[in-house]
Design an enzyme around this catalytic site. Structure first.
Site: not given
Ligand code: GLN
Length: 456
Positions: A52, A127, A151
């Site tokens: 990532k 994400s 994410s």
């Molecule tokens: N969808 C969550 C957010 O937008 C999770 C983000 C993450 O785990 N990096 O904050």
């Protein structure tokens, strides 16, 4: 090609063929030579991995999905990258993500969205949509993600892959660009539970460069996954169904597959009980105060001086504030700006106790809910995400609808406990993957791998 390469999937922001091939050849040569060199190889040596693009790597760009870091090269490797290099896994490249890991669909990347290999008109989750899509599309057998509110697990769920958020502190965060430091955790993405166990065991462990790193050995994960796959360990195990993580807002086809998983577990001798976590309904609200507060502080360092992009004001005086303003205005996307503003507001004098302070109290209540639930069950279970992959664009202009994807994943981050998402089959109504989430008490990551491998 649709757009963005890789037959339209666009999982990668940067591909690193030459270096990856060099590492693969080195491993091949060691294997061919036999003897001590071959025997010393890590079991994952030669297995390619995608990273990532929030995790810093020497020799390859790290963008965090943001224009503000475009062209920036890290002078150091993250601890997890050092371990991956030492074990000789060829690094295929860097995968797409929502800007600074903020989002649930990978549509907030400054470099265009990633698409779900199951249906290119749908999102791959976020994400870490790039890492999940790379594994789902057979572009990489392994990937690393980061999980602040889901994410790793939610992209795993909607792409039919395995994703794990380890116990907070089990894997070093050194070199993971911080989103919300008290919630962030690096973890594995793979096609099988055993592969994730191998990867977490490789990248995990104590690191003096991360002050929140645990000293516990996390070295029984692979053995646990193997035991689970061999059918061991479910007899008498208490599995708690979290009452609050289901029902309203959860797609019918997701619920059907979830109940099937429960039947499988019962069939294997587990005891399924219902548990209640009454404060989970406040988790999303607390998360969306704590997370942006930490974001606003972590993202302050992108000032146009130290890293990446620098935009000079077109006219007027050339002060440091104005360079900072012009750089941040041009470098950050809408979602990053939204969260910086929210966090700055929540932390401002006069509002701190009402917002941040209250959210921290809710965090404690959620931790207590987990303690109570784990007194009644060894492992908790829920659907990972309320729905299957939704169409691109559907929630892009509706932040609240986007945030609702995280209801089931966020409590684990707030409490620091580990969570694993594994494929639970396809939903009847749309033929898309459904994810099943397992949660265990802090430091009991091995339990997740055992139950996950048994359920797989
Ligand atoms: N969808 C969550 C957010 O937008 C999770 C983000 C993450 O785990 N990096 O904050």
């Amino acid at each position: 090609e649709v757009d963005g390469g890789e037959r339209g999937v666009h999982a990668f922001l940067h591909v690193n063929t030459e270096e990856a091939l060099a590492v693969a050849r080195e491993v091949d040569a060691a294997r061919a030579a036999g003897g001590d060199d071959a025997a010393a190889l890590h079991p994952l040596a030669g297995v390619p991995i995608a990273i990532k693009d929030l995790i810093v790597t020497v020799g390859q760009p790290t963008t965090a999905g943001s224009r503000i870091l475009e062209g920036w090269m890290s002078p150091y490797d993250a601890t997890v990258i050092k371990k991956i290099r030492a074990a000789k896994l060829p690094i295929l490249g860097k995968t797409n993500l929502d800007e600074f890991a903020m989002g649930s669909s990978t549509e907030h990347s400054a470099f265009g969205p990633t698409r779900n290999p199951w249906d290119l008109d749908r999102i791959p989750g976020g994400s870490g949509g790039g890492s999940a899509a790379a594994v789902a599309a057979f572009e990489a057998p392994l990937a690393l993600g980061t999980d602040t509110g889901g994410s790793i697990r939610q992209p795993g769920a909607v792409t039919g892959t395995v994703g794990v958020k380890p116990t907070y502190g089990a894997v070093s965060r050194y070199g993971a660009i911080a989103m919300a430091s008290s919630l962030d955790q690096i973890g594995p993405v793979s096609r099988t539970v055993l592969d994730s166990a191998l990867l977490q065991e490789l990248v995990g462990g104590h690191d003096p460069f991360d002050s929140t790193s645990l000293t516990d050995p996390f070295d029984t994960l692979v053995a646990a996954a193997r035991a689970g796959a061999a059918g061991g360990g479910l007899e008498g195990l208490r599995i708690g169904v979290v009452k609050e993580l289901g029902g309203e807002g959860f797609q019918a086809g997701v619920e059907t597959r979830f109940h099937e998983a429960l039947e499988l577990l019962k069939g294997a001798g587990a005891q399924v009980v219902e548990v209640s976590c009454p404060n989970f309904k406040y988790a999303l609200g607390a998360y969306y105060l704590i997370m942006p507060s930490e974001v606003s502080s972590n993202l302050a360092k992108f000032d146009g001086v130290r890293y990446g992009l620098r935009v000079l004001p077109q006219d007027g005086p050339m002060t440091i504030e104005r360079v900072m303003g012009a750089t941040r205005a041009a470098g950050f996307g809408d979602e990053a700006k939204r969260r910086i503003i929210l966090g700055t507001y929540a932390l401002s004098a006069g509002y701190y106790d009402a917002y941040y302070g209250s959210a921290q109290k809710v965090r404690t209540l959620i931790q207590r809910d987990f303690d109570n639930a784990f007194a009644q069950a060894d492992v908790l279970i829920s659907p990972t995400a309320p729905t299957t992959a939704f169409p691109l664009g559907e929630k892009l202009d509706d932040p609240l609808a986007m945030y609702l994807n995280d209801v089931a994943t966020i409590p684990a981050n707030l409490a620091g406990v580990p969570g694993l998402s594994l494929p639970g089959g396809l939903a009847e109504e749309d033929g898309l993957p459904v994810g099943i989430q397992l949660l265990a008490p802090a430091r009991e990551d091995a339990r997740l791998y055992r139950v996950g491998a048994a359920l797989e």
